[in-house]
Design an enzyme around this catalytic site. Structure first.
Site, PDB file in Angstrom:
ATOM      1  N   HIS A 155       1.220  38.528  60.369  1.00  0.00           N
ATOM      2  CA  HIS A 155       2.585  38.803  60.018  1.00  0.00           C
ATOM      3  C   HIS A 155       2.864  40.157  59.510  1.00  0.00           C
ATOM      4  O   HIS A 155       3.443  41.144  59.817  1.00  0.00           O
ATOM      5  CB  HIS A 155       3.380  38.465  59.745  1.00  0.00           C
ATOM      6  CG  HIS A 155       2.960  36.396  59.978  1.00  0.00           C
ATOM      7  ND1 HIS A 155       3.653  35.481  59.242  1.00  0.00           N
ATOM      8  CD2 HIS A 155       3.234  35.626  61.408  1.00  0.00           C
ATOM      9  CE1 HIS A 155       3.615  34.167  60.300  1.00  0.00           C
ATOM     10  NE2 HIS A 155       3.442  34.570  61.858  1.00  0.00           N
ATOM     11  N   SER A 181       3.760  36.197  67.182  1.00  0.00           N
ATOM     12  CA  SER A 181       4.699  36.430  65.811  1.00  0.00           C
ATOM     13  C   SER A 181       4.428  37.945  65.504  1.00  0.00           C
ATOM     14  O   SER A 181       5.481  38.095  64.860  1.00  0.00           O
ATOM     15  CB  SER A 181       4.207  35.109  65.261  1.00  0.00           C
ATOM     16  OG  SER A 181       3.006  35.733  64.692  1.00  0.00           O
TER      17      SER A 181
END
EC number: 3.4.21.105
Length: 316
Positions: free
Chosen positions: A195, A144
């Protein structure tokens, strides 16, 4: 290498069904290879997750730097893999067509390494500034972070306009930050630092020196990239596009693939899909305790994993 002995993985089946719905021949090669590598390591993990995840304690203090290579291609479960790879499909179809396969592969490799490095720096800084040693033990896996970096690139090449995130219109250039906050708010078990590391790497490429450094490192290899079956075009911004051909000489039309992609996404943009997924996650977590691990899976420290395992057995 240890092979998984789990039952049917619904997320993996859904991912494969969507890949075949688009058509393997319609997916650019590097995007398809990235999906294949991640699926392969999900089915055949190189090491157990706790020995593949990255943390300051494991990488820096114990000098286990191979985790930087292993962590992006390992996932917590089939749903973690599914959400990451569907997002990779969306971004890969757009970006690989624009940048060219070789440059896109270069980006994937560079971002995979750098997001891990930036993640470690963020966790180390947080531990020192906040005097919280636990930050050094937080262990993360998954693709991610790379996807957030690619999202920054996608917004850079397609600026302007608004996206809808949780019912609020957000300018496209701020979409990454809004998604970062939305995912962290709705699924607090996710790796915020992972992230954020992806966003920072993306900004290093679009606004900082990273692209120039990559250009310099690539050097003569990129300039001599006109080889069999592909036509590369170069300008001062790097490779700007390519055209693949079938074996009979017909060109592969990835623009048509991009339009057909709307069929299996129901015409929703990535942000609209994200909003639906987040709302579904909120509803699911309000109605069940045993839902899938959320997008952006982060492994808890070893003591927390042991506590959760004991709690699960006590409840049986």
């Amino acid at each position: 290498m240890q092979r998984r002995t789990r039952g049917i993985d619904t997320g993996l089946l859904l991912l494969l069904s969507q890949v075949f719905h688009i058509g393997i021949n319609n997916i650019p090669p590097v995007t398809l290879a990235t999906l294949a590598v991640n699926v392969w390591f999900f089915l055949n993990p190189w090491k157990p997750l706790y020995h593949s995840c990255i943390s300051v304690e494991k990488c820096y203090q114990q000098n286990d730097w191979q985790r930087l290579l292993l962590s992006p291609v390992h996932h917590g479960d089939d749903w973690h893999l599914y959400f990451n790879m569907v997002s990779m499909l969306w971004k890969g179809v757009k970006l690989e067509k624009r940048l060219g396969s070789r440059w896109f592969a270069y980006i994937i490799a560079t971002f995979s390494l750098l997001t891990g490095v930036v993640y470690l720096l963020l966790q180390f800084a947080s531990a020192e500034l906040m005097n919280q040693p636990d930050f050094k033990r937080n262990c993360a896996v998954g693709f991610s972070g790379v996807l957030f970096a690619l999202k920054v690139l996608s917004n850079h090449y397609c600026p302007g306009g608004f996206v809808n995130i949780l019912g609020f219109p957000v300018p496209n250039r701020f979409a990454c930050w809004a998604e970062l906050a939305a995912i962290h708010f709705c699924t607090p078990g996710t790796s915020f630092a992972g992230h954020l590391a992806g966003i920072l790497v993306g900004l290093m490429y679009t606004q900082g020196p990273l692209k120039k450094i990559m250009d310099a490192c690539a050097g003569i290899f990129i300039s001599n990239a006109g080889s069999s079956g592909q036509q590369y075009h170069f300008n001062n911004a790097g490779p700007s596009g390519y055209q693949n051909r079938y074996t009979d000489g017909r060109p592969v039309n990835y623009e048509a693939t991009y339009r057909n992609y709307d069929i299996y996404t129901a015409g929703l943009s990535e942000e609209e899909q994200l909003e639906r997924a987040l709302r579904a996650s909120i509803w699911d977590r309000g109605n069940t305790r045993n839902g899938p691990i959320p997008y952006g899976f982060r492994l808890p420290p070893e003591e927390e994993m042991r506590r959760q395992r004991l709690h699960r057995f006590d409840g049986q």
